[in-house]
Design a protein around this motif. Structure first.
Motif, PDB file in Angstrom:
ATOM      1  N   SER A 131      19.153  17.260   9.499  1.00  0.00           N
ATOM      2  CA  SER A 131      19.942  18.487   9.314  1.00  0.00           C
ATOM      3  C   SER A 131      20.921  18.765  10.452  1.00  0.00           C
ATOM      4  O   SER A 131      21.219  19.909  10.772  1.00  0.00           O
TER       5      SER A 131
ATOM      6  N   LYS B  83      16.901  25.783  10.758  1.00  0.00           N
ATOM      7  CA  LYS B  83      17.471  26.833   9.900  1.00  0.00           C
ATOM      8  C   LYS B  83      18.192  26.206   8.696  1.00  0.00           C
ATOM      9  O   LYS B  83      18.006  26.634   7.556  1.00  0.00           O
ATOM     10  N   ARG B  84      18.990  25.160   8.944  1.00  0.00           N
ATOM     11  CA  ARG B  84      19.696  24.462   7.854  1.00  0.00           C
ATOM     12  C   ARG B  84      18.714  23.807   6.887  1.00  0.00           C
ATOM     13  O   ARG B  84      18.894  23.850   5.677  1.00  0.00           O
TER      14      ARG B  84
ATOM     15  N   LYS C  54      17.062  26.407   4.770  1.00  0.00           N
ATOM     16  CA  LYS C  54      18.051  26.948   3.834  1.00  0.00           C
ATOM     17  C   LYS C  54      18.255  26.012   2.639  1.00  0.00           C
ATOM     18  O   LYS C  54      18.522  26.460   1.530  1.00  0.00           O
ATOM     19  N   SER C  55      18.101  24.698   2.880  1.00  0.00           N
ATOM     20  CA  SER C  55      18.285  23.723   1.789  1.00  0.00           C
ATOM     21  C   SER C  55      16.997  23.518   0.980  1.00  0.00           C
ATOM     22  O   SER C  55      16.934  22.633   0.129  1.00  0.00           O
TER      23      SER C  55
END
Length: 185
Positions: free
Chosen positions: A10, A132-133, A136-137
């Protein structure tokens, strides 16, 4: 010219790869190949047999078995990596007459593929941004930590790379950093 794009989980490798390749067909994505494998009947049968998978959604069951330490990433990689390398070679043969070919390969360094490329771009980002990414995915925190631990630290990868992109700001700043590399190459 063969350009490898690698980085931690990520970190923004896919974004960098898309900017560089301008969404053309001269981009090889190892992640995309792995995703396609999970819908391949022969692959599914092999995985189900090897790891005693009972459900149809083998991807979720594999993740669960990885987290429970019933199987290791190394065992899974021993099946997946040779198939990805084969697809990579096929992609290169098909496109070798093109001026520039891009290869997005998360485990490029870990797989010791450095000599295959003319240039290697390493994409890095702070761990909190990457987590965080990933969340989020749709990823899970435990899986992020398991996968992240299995990769070589960015500080050690740097010595094998020609360019470093720190992806810790906006998408526009990332585009500027990528275009600086394009201007150099």
């Amino acid at each position: 010219m063969k350009i490898g794009i690698t980085g931690s989980l990520s970190s923004g490798k896919t974004s960098v790869a898309r900017i560089l390749s301008k969404n053309t067909d001269i981009l090889f994505s190892a992640d995309k190949i792995v995703g396609n494998l999970y819908s391949n009947i022969k692959f599914k049968k092999k995985i189900k047999k090897k790891f005693k998978i009972k459900k149809n959604n083998i991807k979720d069951e594999i993740k669960l078995k990885l987290l429970k330490k019933e199987i290791s990433l190394k065992e899974l990689g021993s099946i997946i990596h040779p198939l990805v390398r084969k697809k990579m070679r096929e992609f290169y043969k098909k496109n070798k007459k093109k001026k520039i070919i891009f290869f997005e390969i998360p485990l490029l360094i870990e797989s010791k593929l450095m000599k295959f490329f003319d240039f290697i771009i390493l994409v890095v980002a702070p761990k909190k941004n990457r987590l965080k990414r990933y969340l989020k995915s749709g990823g899970k925190k435990e899986m992020f930590h398991l996968l992240d631990k299995s990769q070589i630290a960015a500080q050690k990868k740097i010595r094998y790379c020609d360019f470093l992109i720190v992806n810790n700001k906006s998408k526009n700043i990332l585009k500027k950093k990528v275009h600086d590399i394009i201007d150099y190459v």
